[in-house]
Design a protein around this motif. Structure first.
Motif, short mmCIF file in Angstrom:
data_model
loop_
_atom_site.label_atom_id
_atom_site.label_comp_id
_atom_site.label_asym_id
_atom_site.label_seq_id
_atom_site.Cartn_x
_atom_site.Cartn_y
_atom_site.Cartn_z
N ARG A 104 0.82 -1.20 0.00
CA ARG A 104 0.00 0.00 0.00
C ARG A 104 0.85 1.25 0.00
O ARG A 104 0.55 2.24 -0.70
N ASP A 150 0.83 4.14 -2.78
CA ASP A 150 0.60 5.54 -2.41
C ASP A 150 1.71 6.43 -2.96
O ASP A 150 1.45 7.55 -3.46
N THR A 176 1.12 6.88 -6.58
CA THR A 176 0.01 7.81 -6.81
C THR A 176 0.47 9.25 -6.68
O THR A 176 0.14 10.11 -7.51
#
Length: 788
Positions: free
Chosen positions: A81, A85, A88
């Motif tokens: 994750r 992130d 992103t």
């Protein structure tokens, strides 16, 4: 209190043993009855490297040695994750660095980190906020070096994002098209979404409509219909419920995971496998969670509804464990989330589903009870096959155009075989067939044979699997096309020729008649999994799969390894790409005739898996030609017609050689007839020019100059042909059309060239004018001539 799965460890051997998972409470599942094994299935496996006795035509198996630090590192859900992130947050800068347009954005979908720190980030793309289908890409960041794998390298730009076709019209069209493809009781519960369609390398504004209903065989239908937003043409009409055929497989006594509930009963919720839930769909299609009072499930007969549930739960946990232990994958989507299994699924109330399928929409498998309602389709290899469709969707997202659907099916078959060997269940002897214990066709035979796919014959839906790749593969039915990948995987794992593995006899041929050495199933699965998750995209075909698996083999074992050569040779054995002989691979030499008086430039393209440069030499080339010893380029101007017994000799730095022998013809070209017999590729929607030198009598060309053209293209009538004179004058030869599908063109045209001089270099220009809605292979200008 929770209870979790627990199984006996597999015997040691060439197939990688699994790692046992910790368990808190062990439960007992009732033994399942099983049908008679094949006569050879009970034989004890032999002890050679493949688990089998090799016979005539087999090569010793290759030992693949992993490079230090090769392969992927295990990421916890939190680590994964965090990387997503970071991707992103960095997406705008990444898009800018990739020179994407101002309307384009990247959305991270998946991330893999290698043991050496290399990060592979998979992105979906949007354009002006619209999803781009076929625009996905993977960024490979290796320390300070970066490479990118694109689903499409075409420039992404649209003249407008305003649709001429309304959403309502697109929906009506989609419902009609879905019905025409066999979706019954179809409906579109959500409005069409506007997308950019890029699967054919030519971006188009489109509508995507999801039509749900029931397939002809009773499976759920989730058909994605893509409609051109400018003209209303259907760009795609594909089924997204992945299905496989089969009947029951009884796995014997197994342990499965359940959860004790507050009222003291047990539910088939597996806490060690992401909370996987097993549901009974005989009540309703969504399914009802199975519960039991004593935590002993099923009685080994199909009459007991829990028996199929045991098989389904066992298949789900075993497949999860295989992916975890083999690749460090944490569930189908690598996010720790468990899927669901729906057993006793019915197409409509009272009508059993004859097969099984995977659905992304519900993140679930659905298992029917066979055509007669008495044979649950819950075999281990079918479960693994269906769950692998989920893994493919979460990673490469292999699409529904061209060869990608067939490759998708093949990868599910590959991993199903790997799961069988991983489980090593004595009631289901590991093998390279699918659903081998059922009787789907009423003949007691499996529905897939990976060593020779065509052995399955023509199925009930009218296809026979392909043993080897053909150009028609991009148009054929997906399960038929899957045979190419199945055969590749078997050859990569076990090699060609006759052998017996776990008591089962195999005899796998090759397209070119040359033997192939296998690297073992576990290493073959490693190569395919890394290729799938790191290098494949939504548009990958078999040629792209070859490239992806070779890159995966390079990562894992090195480009100078025997394993790398084995991957290339397994693909060559199914007619995809070229093979290594004496560590040298060479493209088929361009041996079409040459013409006297016409300059020649022919490249010999070769590579070696060993370090160092290649050198080239040649014997008996057409007179006037010679080869460059360091580059392999053949140049010159032939000065004598005839047939030449030519030999090209390629030598690597270690002194290994490879000889290419062929007959090379030089044809007459002069007087009133001049010809260029060299083949030129006509690129998709592109232009190619072929030169021809006139060395005859000076003066103007005739008013009835004859231009003879031979070319092949799926829509040869859409080719526009022009003749360019030595002074640059363009003389039109053939206009676009007529629009009649014609795969070849062999025609002589008469043009007026009296205004231009004859001496010098003429060129024939071919422009591909095929409409952009068609996704085509390149064509070929085979030869052309001028008769003065």
């Amino acid at each position: 209190m929770n209870s979790s799965s627990n199984r006996a460890a597999s015997p040691q051997g060439s197939h990688r043993p699994r790692r046992r998972l910790a368990a808190t409470v062990v439960i007992t599942a009732a033994a399942l009855a099983f049908s008679a094994l094949p006569a050879s299935a009970g034989a004890a496996p032999t002890s050679d490297a493949s688990g089998g006795t090799r016979k005539v035509g087999a090569l010793p198996q290759i030992k693949a040695t992993a490079r230090p630090g090769a392969g992927s590192a295990h990421l916890s859900p939190t680590q994964r994750r965090r990387l997503l992130d970071q991707a992103t947050n960095a997406a705008p800068d990444t898009a800018h660095s990739l020179n994407l347009g101002p309307h384009e954005k990247l959305i991270p979908k998946d991330v893999i980190q290698d043991a050496d720190g290399t990060v592979h980030t998979r992105y979906e793309r949007t354009y002006a906020g619209l999803p781009v289908i076929g625009g996905d890409l993977v960024v490979h960041q290796r320390h300070d070096a970066r490479t990118v794998t694109y689903a499409s390298k075409a420039k992404l730009a649209l003249p407008t994002t305003k649709a001429k076709v309304s959403a309502d019209d697109a929906k009506k069209s989609a419902l009609s098209k879905a019905a025409a493809k066999g979706t019954r009781r179809g409906d579109a519960h959500t409005a069409p979404r506007q997308v950019v369609w890029m699967m054919n390398d030519k971006p188009q504004l489109a509508w995507e409509t999801v039509v749900t209903g029931v397939q002809q065989d009773g499976s759920p239908s989730e058909r994605h219909v893509v409609t051109d937003a400018a003209g209303g043409a259907t760009l795609e009409n594909s089924e997204h419920v992945e299905s496989a055929q089969g009947n029951s497989l009884y796995s014997g006594q197994v342990t499965i995971g359940s959860t004790r509930q507050d009222d003291g009963t047990y539910a088939l919720i597996d806490p060690q496998h992401g909370g996987h839930r097993t549901l009974d769909s005989s009540v309703n299609s969504n399914g009802v969670l199975l519960t039991d009072d004593d935590d002993v499930w099923g009685d080994g007969t199909a009459a007991n509804p829990q028996t199929a549930a045991v098989d389904a739960a066992y298949g789900a946990q075993t497949t999860w464990d295989f992916y975890h232990d083999s690749f460090g994958r944490n569930g189908i989507a690598d996010d720790g989330r468990g899927s669901s299994s729906r057993v006793h699924y019915e197409s409509v109330k009272g009508v059993p589903l004859a097969n099984a399928n995977w659905q992304d929409g519900c993140f679930c498998m659905s298992y029917g009870d066979g055509a007669d309602g008495q044979h649950p389709v819950t075999s281990l290899d079918i479960a693994a096959h269906e769950m692998t469709h989920g893994v493919t969707s979460a990673t490469a997202g292999l699409g529904n155009n061209g060869e990608s659907p067939g490759l998708n099916e093949a990868i599910s078959d590959m991993m199903a075989a790997a799961v069988e060997f991983y489980a090593d269940n004595p009631n289901d002897v590991p093998d390279y067939t699918m659903a081998e214990l059922d009787d789907l066709h009423g003949d007691g035979k499996p529905i897939r044979y990976m060593d020779l796919p065509s052995k399955a014959g023509i199925s009930s839906v009218g296809y026979a699997p392909l043993d080897y790749w053909t150009p028609e593969a991009k148009w054929d039915e997906a399960h038929m096309v899957a045979g190419v990948g199945d055969h590749f995987f078997y050859l990569l794992a076990e090699g060609s020729g006759q052998k017996t593995i776990n008591g089962v006899d195999y005899d796998s041929p090759t397209y070119d008649g040359l033997p192939v050495a296998g690297i073992g199933l576990a290493d073959a699965a490693d190569v395919v999994y890394r290729a799938l998750t790191v290098y494949m995209t939504s548009t990958t075909d078999y040629a792209g799969a070859r490239t992806a698996t070779l890159q995966a083999a390079t990562d894992l074992y090195g480009a100078d390894s025997d394993a790398y050569e084995a991957v290339a040779n397994a693909w060559a054995a199914v007619n995809v790409g070229i093979r290594f002989v004496n560590h040298i691979a060479v493209e088929p030499p361009p041996t079409e005739p040459v013409a006297v008086g016409q300059p020649v430039s022919r490249q010999i393209t070769a590579s070696s898996s060993r370090p160092g440069a290649l050198t080239y030499s040649a014997k008996s080339l057409p007179r006037g030609l010679s080869i460059d010893h360091s580059t392999g380029l053949i140049t010159g101007t032939p000065d004598k017609a005839g047939d030449y017994s030519s030999v090209i000799v390629i030598t690597d730095a270690a002194g290994d050689t490879r000889n290419l022998s062929f007959t090379w013809t030089a044809v007459e070209s002069g007087g009133h007839f001049f010809v260029n017999p060299t083949t030129y590729v006509i690129p998709k929607w592109g232009v190619v020019e072929s030169p021809l030198v006139y060395q005859g009598k000076p003066g103007n060309a005739p008013s009835d100059l004859k231009v003879t053209v031979d070319l092949d293209h799926q829509f040869s009538n859409a080719m526009v042909i022009d003749l360019i004179a030595p002074d640059g004058t363009v003389i039109h030869v053939k206009p676009w059309g007529p629009w009649v599908i014609t795969p070849e063109l062999h025609e002589t045209y008469t043009v007026d060239a009296s205004a231009v001089t004859t001496v010098g270099t003429w060129k024939l220009r071919v422009t591909d004018g095929t409409p952009g809605i068609f996704s085509l292979d390149p064509g070929h200008l085979q030869r052309w001539s001028l008769t003065f």
